[in-house]
Write an enzyme that holds these catalytic residues in place. Structure first.
Site, PDB file in Angstrom:
ATOM      1  N   TRP A  99      36.548  41.896  47.721  1.00 59.27           N
ATOM      2  CA  TRP A  99      36.022  41.143  46.539  1.00 59.27           C
ATOM      3  C   TRP A  99      35.659  39.909  47.035  1.00 59.27           C
ATOM      4  O   TRP A  99      34.822  39.397  46.267  1.00 59.27           O
ATOM      5  CB  TRP A  99      37.247  41.233  45.418  1.00 59.27           C
ATOM      6  CG  TRP A  99      37.737  42.491  44.841  1.00 59.27           C
ATOM      7  CD1 TRP A  99      38.857  43.297  45.277  1.00 59.27           C
ATOM      8  CD2 TRP A  99      37.026  43.117  44.071  1.00 59.27           C
ATOM      9  NE1 TRP A  99      38.998  44.378  44.436  1.00 59.27           N
ATOM     10  CE2 TRP A  99      37.764  44.389  43.736  1.00 59.27           C
ATOM     11  CE3 TRP A  99      35.838  43.031  43.295  1.00 59.27           C
ATOM     12  CZ2 TRP A  99      37.337  45.439  42.846  1.00 59.27           C
ATOM     13  CZ3 TRP A  99      35.517  43.843  42.293  1.00 59.27           C
ATOM     14  CH2 TRP A  99      36.132  45.174  42.150  1.00 59.27           C
ATOM     15  N   ASP A 166      40.363  32.780  43.985  1.00 58.43           N
ATOM     16  CA  ASP A 166      40.539  33.820  43.301  1.00 58.43           C
ATOM     17  C   ASP A 166      41.836  34.373  43.570  1.00 58.43           C
ATOM     18  O   ASP A 166      42.265  34.853  44.539  1.00 58.43           O
ATOM     19  CB  ASP A 166      39.503  34.989  43.790  1.00 58.43           C
ATOM     20  CG  ASP A 166      39.591  36.210  43.217  1.00 58.43           C
ATOM     21  OD1 ASP A 166      40.609  36.455  42.054  1.00 58.43           O
ATOM     22  OD2 ASP A 166      38.857  37.206  43.261  1.00 58.43           O
ATOM     23  N   LYS A 190      46.995  42.517  36.577  1.00 56.33           N
ATOM     24  CA  LYS A 190      47.891  42.825  37.785  1.00 56.33           C
ATOM     25  C   LYS A 190      49.367  42.062  37.311  1.00 56.33           C
ATOM     26  O   LYS A 190      50.095  42.970  37.315  1.00 56.33           O
ATOM     27  CB  LYS A 190      47.425  42.400  38.908  1.00 56.33           C
ATOM     28  CG  LYS A 190      46.146  43.161  39.328  1.00 56.33           C
ATOM     29  CD  LYS A 190      45.240  42.443  40.206  1.00 56.33           C
ATOM     30  CE  LYS A 190      43.914  43.189  40.259  1.00 56.33           C
ATOM     31  NZ  LYS A 190      43.764  44.563  40.866  1.00 56.33           N
TER      32      LYS A 190
END
Lengths: 354, 354
Positions: A99, A166, A190
């Site tokens: 990511w 992030d 999440k």
């Protein structure tokens, strides 16, 4: 039926949050309306978004220098929104996983990117702390937890430029000095809520230096001015977040959750390390407390192990499709007993096949 | 408690859709997991997205030349995504309302915009059909239904360039020849699902002519390649859409819904026209069958009228904050009896105060 849910996201949420969010869909606060049918400009919803904002600030110990936004588009849209709003010339990034790599790819569409460290040639199994952040960069971007490979930054660098982080897969999982960040973003599915919502926490004074013509939805300042309701936000997911935030405080806040997460992770890593059949490939100091990856030393036992855990109502243990192997995502809401149960299965497997 | 929900969006959904979506949050398909806790890459979810795609194509009578996407960010993000993907030089727009106006504002950030008609100086109370679309434009953009002011396009122009249409507030409400459009987008929270999801229907061959460096989340082609799961989509809202799409077919599809919507709208407009105390300001041929706006002729009666409908469990009847007055949004799922009930209240009000 007790299910042990190790999904990487969307993933396990606190039982009481799930129950209350379902109830609110049938009848929201006794109004006779479904939560899905109320206006995002109603007083009821404005109270929800205000409460969620207040709780995030209190849980993270942030003052009014920071704005809290509830947006859409996931971390992937943030990969572009961050450079749209913050990049004039050049920004520095850490390449610590798949990511993070995508974030770099998107940023390159907006300007120059200096990659200060890349773990790519070591399959992202460690995160260096040995890099220098030039202070003429527009910002420094990092990924606090790498969901796919299972690494986590334990130390954040000091720098005078804004740190953008992030935190999609470890937000609200540990105590940090959150004032060190200029901007934090995290997709909700999440540790927080249902999929389709992204929390952005931004220090207001880092914005407004860009002379680009920013599309309105991509402009943090416009979202701040509109208190996250520039257009219709994800009402359901924001409500569910608010429930989870309350749950976090009731559990004892980030101090408690951090200890609990460390305990769960340690139990599982200890088992992987001592079990003859499994291995973890991450450098000790970068092991994630959220996503524990492991592999069978002998790949031909895969079928047997899969059969064993699948029949015990364990779900989501398959490794990411890029990596294979196994991944136990052990977010805030995953009970200790699910980790203990998995460990029992691993022990039994060792007894049978070692 | 029976509530009559005239909210403009989020708004009323079919009862059985609301009930089933709540159940799925407690226990999804008997799996023991919540719908909020399943992976967006699980077979269960892939089946949901496939089913929703199939139903949209069947309901709209579209073939495989079209791709169906389930995105985030609302129509507001589409205001930028459309020019990002389709504008090389110049595009033509109709300025038929507040949202159309915003779409133009965003498009101007990407290139030249030719406004073919603006209803602004007449407060958007009518939509001209007397305009010419130059065929050297990249595309033509229109808004099929203007939620705030309460107008609706009944006729779409013929042109050889792609027609892009914002159908946020009237998608699935009437039968149209949908093949005439190159791209349709609609936020879900009016006729389809919960807020936080946008349906995009795009003719694949209109894409790929742009040499701009498009951020991945903004690139329709990338979403098509990834079947709407480039990143984690709004799982809950897509599931709920799928339930509504099934409901649409069970009701009798767009033919039935169109007739039903026309009937509800006619009843209400007839009452407004014959009632001494109210007026509608929209040109007869542009009156929306989704959002019926009306005003008190004598503004000083406002307090009395508000008292009357509010005590009768009617919600969402306030006009948009830009306009004032009243707006009854009478989407697919609003029962005929709610319209009849509102008409009774209006008649009673006339008897008392005329």
């Amino acid at each position: 039926m007790k299910i042990h849910n190790f999904n990487a996201g969307p993933s396990v949420l606190p039982k009481e949050v799930v129950k209350k969010s379902a109830q609110s869909i049938i009848n929201f606060n006794g109004s006779g309306l479904s939560l899905l049918e109320i206006s995002h400009r109603s007083i009821d919803f404005l109270e929800i978004i205000e409460k969620a904002t207040f709780l995030i600030k209190r849980i993270m110990n942030l003052n009014d220098d920071y704005a809290i936004l509830f947006l859409q588009g996931g971390a992937t849209l943030q990969f572009s929104m961050v450079p749209y709003n913050l990049m004039n010339q050049e920004a520095s990034y850490l390449d610590t996983g798949f990511w993070a790599h995508n974030a770099i790819k998107e940023a390159k569409k907006f300007g120059k990117v200096k990659v200060l460290f890349s773990g790519k040639n070591k399959n992202y199994t460690y995160i260096s702390t040995n890099y220098h952040i030039p202070c003429d960069m527009d910002y420094f971007h990092c990924t606090s937890n790498n969901t796919i490979v299972g690494t986590q930054m334990k130390i954040f660098p000091r720098t005078s430029i804004p740190i953008v982080c992030d935190m999609s897969s470890d937000i609200f999982s540990r105590k940090l000095d959150f004032c060190q960040f200029g901007l934090i973003y995290a997709s909700a599915q999440k540790n927080v809520s249902s999929a389709g919502m992204t929390i952005v926490i931004v220090k207001k004074n880092i914005l407004g230096t860009i002379r680009k013509n920013i599309p309105s939805y991509m402009d943090y300042k416009i979202h701040i001015q509109n208190n996250s309701i520039l257009n219709t936000p994800n009402v359901f997911s924001i409500y569910t977040s608010m429930l989870t935030l309350k749950w976090i405080e009731n559990q004892g806040g980030l101090s408690f959750l951090e200890k609990n997460n460390q305990k769960k992770a340690k139990l599982l890593y200890d088992e992987i390390d001592q079990n003859n059949l499994f291995e973890n490939k991450i450098h000790q100091e970068n092991r994630s407390n959220m996503n524990v990856t492991f592999f069978l030393k002998e790949k031909n036992l895969e079928k047997e192990f899969n059969k064993m855990w699948k029949k015990e109502n364990i779900v989501g243990l398959d490794g990411h499709r890029y990596l294979g192997g196994y991944r136990a995502s052990i977010y805030n809401a995953l009970p200790l007993e699910s980790v203990q149960f998995l460990i029992e299965i691993m022990k039994e497997f060792e007894r049978k096949f070692s």
